[in-house]
Design a protein around this motif. Sequence first.
Motif, short mmCIF file in Angstrom:
data_model
loop_
_atom_site.label_atom_id
_atom_site.label_comp_id
_atom_site.label_asym_id
_atom_site.label_seq_id
_atom_site.Cartn_x
_atom_site.Cartn_y
_atom_site.Cartn_z
N ALA A 42 0.82 -1.20 0.00
CA ALA A 42 0.00 0.00 0.00
C ALA A 42 0.86 1.26 0.00
N ASN A 46 0.94 4.08 -2.85
CA ASN A 46 0.69 5.50 -2.61
C ASN A 46 1.81 6.35 -3.17
N LYS A 71 -1.59 8.84 1.68
CA LYS A 71 -1.24 7.98 2.78
C LYS A 71 -2.22 8.18 3.93
N TYR A 74 -5.59 6.82 3.16
CA TYR A 74 -5.58 5.36 3.18
C TYR A 74 -5.54 4.84 4.61
N GLU A 75 -4.71 5.47 5.42
CA GLU A 75 -4.58 5.00 6.80
C GLU A 75 -5.86 5.20 7.59
N SER A 79 -9.95 6.17 1.72
CA SER A 79 -9.86 5.86 0.31
C SER A 79 -8.78 4.82 0.10
N LYS A 80 -8.84 4.22 -1.03
CA LYS A 80 -7.92 3.15 -1.33
C LYS A 80 -7.76 3.19 -2.84
#
Lengths: 518, 367
Positions: A42, A46, A71, A74-75, A79-80
């Motif tokens: 991941a 990113n 980042k 995502y964390e 969102s991904k």
Amino acid sequence: MSWGFYNTNLPPHLRVLKDEIEGYAREYGLDFFETIFEVVDADDLNEIAAYGGFPTRYPHWSFGMQYEELKKSYEYGLSKIYEMVINNDPCYAYLMRCNHTVDQKLVMAHVYGHCDFFKNNAYFAHTSRKMMDEIANHAARIRRYVERFGEDEVEAFMDKCLSIDDLIDIHSVAIKRRDDASKYDFTALDEPERTETEDTPRFKAKGYMADYINPRPENKPSDAEETKAASRILHFPERPEKDVLLFLIEHAPMKNWQRDILSIIRDEAYYFFPQAQTKILNEGWASYWHSTIMTQKVLEPSEVIDYADHHSGTMATSSRRLNPYKLGIELLRDIERRWNMGQFGPEWENCDDMEKKRTWDKQLGLGRQKIFEVRKIHNDITFIDTFLTPEFCKEHNLFSFSYQEQTKNYVIESREFHKIKQRLLFSLTNFGKPWIYVIDGNHRNRGELLLRHEHHGIDLKLDEARDVLANLQYIWARPVHLETVCDGQPTLLSFDGSEHTQQTIGGTDDRKTAAKTK
Amino acid sequence: MGQKIEQDLQRFRKIVRGKVKSNLSKYISRGEMIGKKGNDYVSIPLPSINPPQFRFGKKNSGGVGVGPGQPGQPLTAPQDGEGEPQAGDSPGGHILEVDLTLEELADILGEELALPRIEPRGQKNIVTEKDKYTSIRSVGPESLRHFKRTFKRALKRQIAAGTYDPQQPVVIPVREDKQYRSWKEVPKPDSVAVIIYMMDVSGSMTDEQKEIVRIEAFWIDTWIKRHYNGVETVYIIHDAVAQEVDEHTFYHTRESGGTKISSAYELCHKIIDARYPPSQWNVYAFHFSDGDNWGDDVPKCKDLLHHHLLPKLNLFGYGQVESPYGSGEFAHHVFELAEKHENVVVSHIPDRDAIVGSIKEFLGTGR
């Protein structure tokens, strides 16, 4: 290609999937470059995404900013990144290591849609397919400048370039507006062709390496002076130039390294813009194919729920933002349906009998063929312009909205077809950015730069426009002006290096003739 | 993570730091950061630092959306800053939120206001001793044997004795060759501090003044915490009587009584003696008031400060906020003491804009 610090090997079970899905994609008639899937974590994903898909991109803090944003979101689970695919030959696509198998399948199927689109869509025809390598070269050049001239100096200049990197002429790749000038040919138009080959040997080089291996010879200062003197006499540009970057590269008094950096930024802007230009169609196309391949071929019964969940997540819309994936896939399906049933052409258009229209089915079965044609010759604007129908707008609950000065809010404006279409096309035209032209590079016969904003009903955001002018002034080194319209008044924004002025102008026409007589 | 993005990230952080620094006084006077405080970082809303570009303004702009609703109805989704609705998903210019650790923030504050570092006072801070393996000796447990030195010595000995054969380089250490790591006890300064905030909550203090105190306290906290390992805070409110309260109560209490500042000083004194003996603690006391005290109380206050409090404190800060009711006379009395004690700082804070200057006055002593 090895990244050094990434371990990107495709694990065996994904390799099996890849072969399987690639086979289906070919069966359906998709046509793509070889596609290489890289499996990354991941964090790496990113990072790559922050660099616009190119791990070897030039250094700039804005990528760091992007990265931090990606980042963080995502964390926090906001969102991904599902898929990322690079228009290159071979195509590179990234898979996130921790995704479920069903997601990997979905992404692979989606990626083959994109790869087919990159290879076949007309608007990508001009893009370099060796961009991975070119971008690495760009980065190497910029790093060299950083080493020579200092990080602060180079960065400050790049900030200025990135502030104007949208001032390009996207149609120039299809229209010949003037005789060819190589992108690194800075000799004035009337000067005889210089024979570089005689003084400097040219080494044999692949296309993407040519500029790197055979750099442009340094301009002697006296030459630069001469060219400037020569060009001052002429009125230039001959006609309004939309490619402001090119104009600056050719005429602004920059140092060679600065000119090179601006050229790099311009090259990359030209490489990237087709992706913005075909966002709806491209994403729609890829989504159409992932949904087709998944539901008809690869989906296991146990994966249906997860697939449906993720697919619908991708297609979700909000009232303020049109989801390009959703709009694209629905329009493509609509086209497929219409062409299958023969709902097109003059006969269909002229039919007033609603009952007849409702049951119209000529069983032509031309749908698939038609959408392949659409993906070949259309971009978002022509796609929407040609295929958006009142029925479609109604069925999908589209509306147009506008900004209301009193309430400082956006309100629903209309559900009329022509209004929706107009708003949609406006937001796509020139990427929803203002049209800016270079009008005069010798304004007032004082070497000042005159730009014009072609006003189509919406004013510029003035504070930001002033900042851009200041950046332009830095590059141009003489005062710069921008003609625009402000609250219905033709207005001239100027920056002379120390202060901003804004004045109303009587009529742009006078000015034009005045400038021309000089 | 690749090294590359790390560099760009650092560069970005540097720019953010610069931005925060240049806007610091604005952030301070607006108190924007306090609401955004997490456990050890603050989120700071920054105006976009994206390169400027030619863009459309909002007027007459619009777009296309999906969903139910009648014409004329406002769009329900919240306005995310400057976000322009657009087809496609091109990023709208939104407000950037960056996270800074409190340490970073304190450093920025220090740099911008040119604050001297605080030097913890005297010997009292030596709390723990730590073993550091810095030296070598010839006896010790095998687990601490210094392999390289041992073999070097063995090699030397063998060469000197002529028993070393380069053709067959076998080195065998004997008892005398063995070297062991050894430690030294290093005193590790482990300084702790306590900050005691006192505030007048009598009727004459308005909410605006309390907000000013809150902002001041936030920055004082940030700065002092940067310099000590453990910082505790104590809150005391007073009108005619004083009491110790928690942080929330401190900022949200309103009494209507009169004012007796000495009550707070007395309580402060008691708390220091009971819980924070100055031999072990660096004690900071800040008192915020509108300067209105009950006349007869003044001599008692001065006496308390002069004889009991000031000798125990690293720093005594008196911040006088201006209130429409207060006479503001108490500041003069404290000021008189400042001539005798160098650890007294008096600062006037008439409005929010004065907060920056006041923080500088309080913390500029480097104590």
